[in-house]
Design a protein around this motif. Structure first.
Motif, PDB file in Angstrom:
ATOM      1  N   PHE A  61     -22.063 -18.006 -31.049  1.00  0.00           N
ATOM      2  CA  PHE A  61     -22.261 -16.992 -30.020  1.00  0.00           C
ATOM      3  C   PHE A  61     -23.067 -15.824 -30.559  1.00  0.00           C
ATOM      4  CE2 PHE A  61     -19.312 -17.154 -26.231  1.00  0.00           C
ATOM      5  CZ  PHE A  61     -19.249 -18.520 -26.231  1.00  0.00           C
TER       6      PHE A  61
ATOM      7  N   GLN B 192     -19.285 -11.240 -15.757  1.00  0.00           N
ATOM      8  CA  GLN B 192     -19.155 -10.330 -16.901  1.00  0.00           C
ATOM      9  C   GLN B 192     -19.437 -11.154 -18.146  1.00  0.00           C
ATOM     10  OE1 GLN B 192     -15.105  -8.747 -16.180  1.00  0.00           O
ATOM     11  NE2 GLN B 192     -16.084  -6.776 -16.542  1.00  0.00           N
TER      12      GLN B 192
ATOM     13  N   TYR C  85     -22.194 -11.303 -21.962  1.00  0.00           N
ATOM     14  CA  TYR C  85     -23.003 -10.647 -22.983  1.00  0.00           C
ATOM     15  C   TYR C  85     -24.467 -11.028 -22.831  1.00  0.00           C
ATOM     16  CZ  TYR C  85     -18.677  -9.276 -25.124  1.00  0.00           C
ATOM     17  OH  TYR C  85     -17.463  -8.708 -25.332  1.00  0.00           O
TER      18      TYR C  85
ATOM     19  N   PHE D 185     -18.641 -14.749 -19.545  1.00  0.00           N
ATOM     20  CA  PHE D 185     -17.249 -14.753 -20.012  1.00  0.00           C
ATOM     21  C   PHE D 185     -16.293 -14.807 -18.828  1.00  0.00           C
ATOM     22  CE2 PHE D 185     -13.239 -12.997 -21.244  1.00  0.00           C
ATOM     23  CZ  PHE D 185     -12.996 -13.620 -22.440  1.00  0.00           C
ATOM     24  N   SER D 186     -16.534 -13.955 -17.859  1.00  0.00           N
ATOM     25  CA  SER D 186     -15.679 -13.907 -16.676  1.00  0.00           C
ATOM     26  C   SER D 186     -16.565 -14.070 -15.457  1.00  0.00           C
ATOM     27  CB  SER D 186     -14.933 -12.563 -16.621  1.00  0.00           C
ATOM     28  OG  SER D 186     -14.397 -12.352 -15.340  1.00  0.00           O
TER      29      SER D 186
ATOM     30  N   THR E 279     -10.165  -9.425 -16.961  1.00  0.00           N
ATOM     31  CA  THR E 279     -11.561  -8.993 -16.956  1.00  0.00           C
ATOM     32  C   THR E 279     -11.853  -7.884 -17.956  1.00  0.00           C
ATOM     33  OG1 THR E 279     -11.106  -7.455 -15.176  1.00  0.00           O
ATOM     34  CG2 THR E 279     -11.919  -9.624 -14.548  1.00  0.00           C
TER      35      THR E 279
ATOM     36  N   THR F 151     -10.728  -7.613 -21.001  1.00  0.00           N
ATOM     37  CA  THR F 151     -10.586  -7.970 -22.409  1.00  0.00           C
ATOM     38  C   THR F 151     -11.668  -8.935 -22.862  1.00  0.00           C
ATOM     39  OG1 THR F 151      -9.065  -9.725 -21.788  1.00  0.00           O
ATOM     40  CG2 THR F 151      -8.096  -7.619 -22.412  1.00  0.00           C
ATOM     41  N   ILE F 152     -12.842  -8.835 -22.267  1.00  0.00           N
ATOM     42  CA  ILE F 152     -13.891  -9.748 -22.686  1.00  0.00           C
ATOM     43  C   ILE F 152     -14.244  -9.470 -24.142  1.00  0.00           C
ATOM     44  CG2 ILE F 152     -14.833 -10.044 -20.383  1.00  0.00           C
ATOM     45  CD1 ILE F 152     -17.121  -8.231 -21.123  1.00  0.00           C
ATOM     46  N   ASN F 153     -14.471 -10.509 -24.851  1.00  0.00           N
ATOM     47  CA  ASN F 153     -14.940 -10.363 -26.225  1.00  0.00           C
ATOM     48  C   ASN F 153     -15.876 -11.516 -26.519  1.00  0.00           C
ATOM     49  OD1 ASN F 153     -13.371 -12.639 -27.120  1.00  0.00           O
ATOM     50  ND2 ASN F 153     -11.594 -11.303 -26.895  1.00  0.00           N
ATOM     51  N   ASN F 154     -16.527 -11.422 -27.624  1.00  0.00           N
ATOM     52  CA  ASN F 154     -17.606 -12.367 -27.902  1.00  0.00           C
ATOM     53  C   ASN F 154     -17.070 -13.691 -28.463  1.00  0.00           C
ATOM     54  OD1 ASN F 154     -20.197 -13.218 -27.944  1.00  0.00           O
ATOM     55  ND2 ASN F 154     -20.718 -12.253 -29.882  1.00  0.00           N
TER      56      ASN F 154
END
Lengths: 132, 335
Positions: free
Chosen positions: A26, A97, A99, A111-112, B105, B107-110
């Motif tokens: 990633f 949502q 990156y 991600f979401s 929503t 707590t998005i992380n990579n």
């Protein structure tokens, strides 16, 4: 109906990144310092390996429509969760949502991903037209 | 007062019920020794029949290495198990939630999101590694550091993404190696098929198929990514020994392995729908002693392997290389 657009990069994010465990890195592809939220209409869904890609049109604050590509999960997992080719129709409005890609192109990791009414995508039984 | 007493009784009763329930569930998770009355099925040509779909994703919650504080304790306590169950239930509820919540929503992380992943269930087993007794990888021998240094020297001046060849074999959709029974994020399907003289092992991740001849024919000197396998039957157990691995970029759990790497896998159907999987990793030029993984795979006829033609749309590779070129153009140093 005019698509409402909300495009911004948040300045803050979680101070840690979990180890990358997917089959590709990633952190080499997406910028963890650039979380992004996109709202747009689906134009195409690519059911391909190793990851699916959702194509959406996003209308910017200047009124111009910009195509974006959103990386989603592997088709195998999504199918097992009850997601089918009928689940995400062309024209559906979604909120992503994720990156931003590191090369600055209009691509992001999703991600979401939710419908505009808050229903989640990729949850078995919850997407329209999917079996429970 | 009375009300408080009744409430206390109810609380105690609930606590006992929860505790008993946990013990029941924990007991069900305890490593099976196999039923004494079980008769292993045979193929029409007389070999033990271990064919079936044996996904390993249910083991995702069990770490490869045991937390050091558990020492030589191979099973969790009821309290630790309950905590794993609680976490599994929380994850399951989040996955099944029809509407996104602040918790899902914000707590998005990579790292890959949950909808990409197999979750796995709570297990009593503390780690996949069962030997050494502390459930941890043995110490590495000094040659490993030399190997690491040699690989680094060979790459001197190169960035991690100068070319696709700088990326891992896994990212390039070439191979995950033959440790593919170890659970990973997703695509944890495994299938075993048999024919007279051969056993075929298929792994969903990276679409890999291993064809294992049942033979005592000596090993050749030809090296491949997946190595060269020989199978034999020891009672009802299939033993597969694999060696002759290409060492270029080969690594297990982050440690570069040597050309002495030898993997011994044992497959035993211990009841009608359970296959015991054991993997011994023997590489004396890497670890001071062999180490062993063992866990029981449940048969799941509803988990067919789906083709994972990983290379066909591997946009990630071009995206990664483009990102590196953009970083170069911006004058960023290579990491």
């Amino acid at each position: 109906m005019k698509t409402t657009t909300n495009l911004f990069a948040a300045a803050l994010m979680a101070a840690f990144a979990l180890p990358s465990l997917a089959h590709h890195s990633f952190s080499a592809e997406f910028d963890e310092s650039k979380p992004i939220t996109l709202k747009g209409k689906v134009t195409k869904m690519e059911w391909i390996n190793p990851h699916s890609w959702i194509h959406i049109d996003v209308v910017g604050d200047d009124g111009k429509t910009v195509p974006w590509m959103i990386e989603a999960g592997t088709p195998n997992t999504m199918v097992r969760r009850g997601f089918t080719r009928e689940s995400l129709q062309t024209g559906a409005e979604i909120v992503v949502q994720g990156y931003l890609s590191k090369d600055g192109a209009n691509r992001a990791n999703g991600f979401s991903i939710t419908f505009t009414d808050g229903r989640r995508l990729f949850v078995g039984g919850s997407a329209p037209g999917t079996p429970n | 007062m009375t009300r408080r007493f009744v409430f206390s009784l109810a609380t105690i009763a609930l606590g006992v019920t929860v505790a008993l329930g946990t013990l029941d569930t924990a007991a069900q998770q305890r490593r099976s020794t196999g039923a004494a009355s079980f008769v292993a099925p045979k193929t029409p040509w007389g070999d033990p029949d271990i064919q079936g779909l044996w996904p390993s994703g249910d083991w995702r919650r069990v770490p490869l290495q045991r937390p050091e504080n558990l020492g030589t304790r191979s099973e969790l306590t009821p309290e630790e198990f309950e905590e794993r169950e609680r976490q599994a239930a929380t994850d399951s509820a989040a996955d099944a939630a029809e509407f996104a919540t602040e918790a899902t929503t914000a707590t998005i992380n990579n790292s890959p999101p949950s909808y990409w992943q197999d979750r796995g269930s709570a297990k009593l087993q503390a780690s996949l590694i069962v030997d050494p007794p502390n459930g941890r990888l043995p110490a590495r021998v000094p040659q490993v550091e030399q190997r690491v240094a040699a690989r680094a020297a060979a790459r001197q001046g190169r960035g991690p993404s100068d070319s696709w060849e700088d990326r891992s074999l896994y990212e390039r959709c070439i191979t995950r190696g033959i440790t593919s029974f170890l659970p990973t994020l997703y695509n944890n399907g495994n299938e075993i098929l048999q024919s007279p003289g051969y056993v075929v092992i298929r792994h969903e991740m990276i679409n890999e198929t291993r064809i294992v001849p049942i033979t005592d024919r000596p090993f050749s000197t030809i090296k491949t990514y997946m190595g060269e396998a020989r199978g034999r039957w020891e009672g009802n157990t299939l033993v597969v020994e694999t060696t002759n691995f290409l060492t270029d970029k080969a690594a297990i759990s982050g440690t570069p392995t040597s050309d002495k790497l030898r993997l011994i896998e044992r497959f035993t159907r211990i009841d009608a729908h359970t296959l015991r999987y054991e993997l011994t990793v023997d590489d004396r030029d890497t670890w001071v002693q062999p180490w062993k993984v063992s866990f029981d795979l449940g048969e799941d006829p509803n988990y067919p392997l789906i083709e994972y033609a990983c290379h066909e749309g591997n946009y990630a590779m071009s995206n990664i290389l483009r990102a590196a070129r953009v970083a170069e153009a911006a004058g960023q140093p290579k990491p």
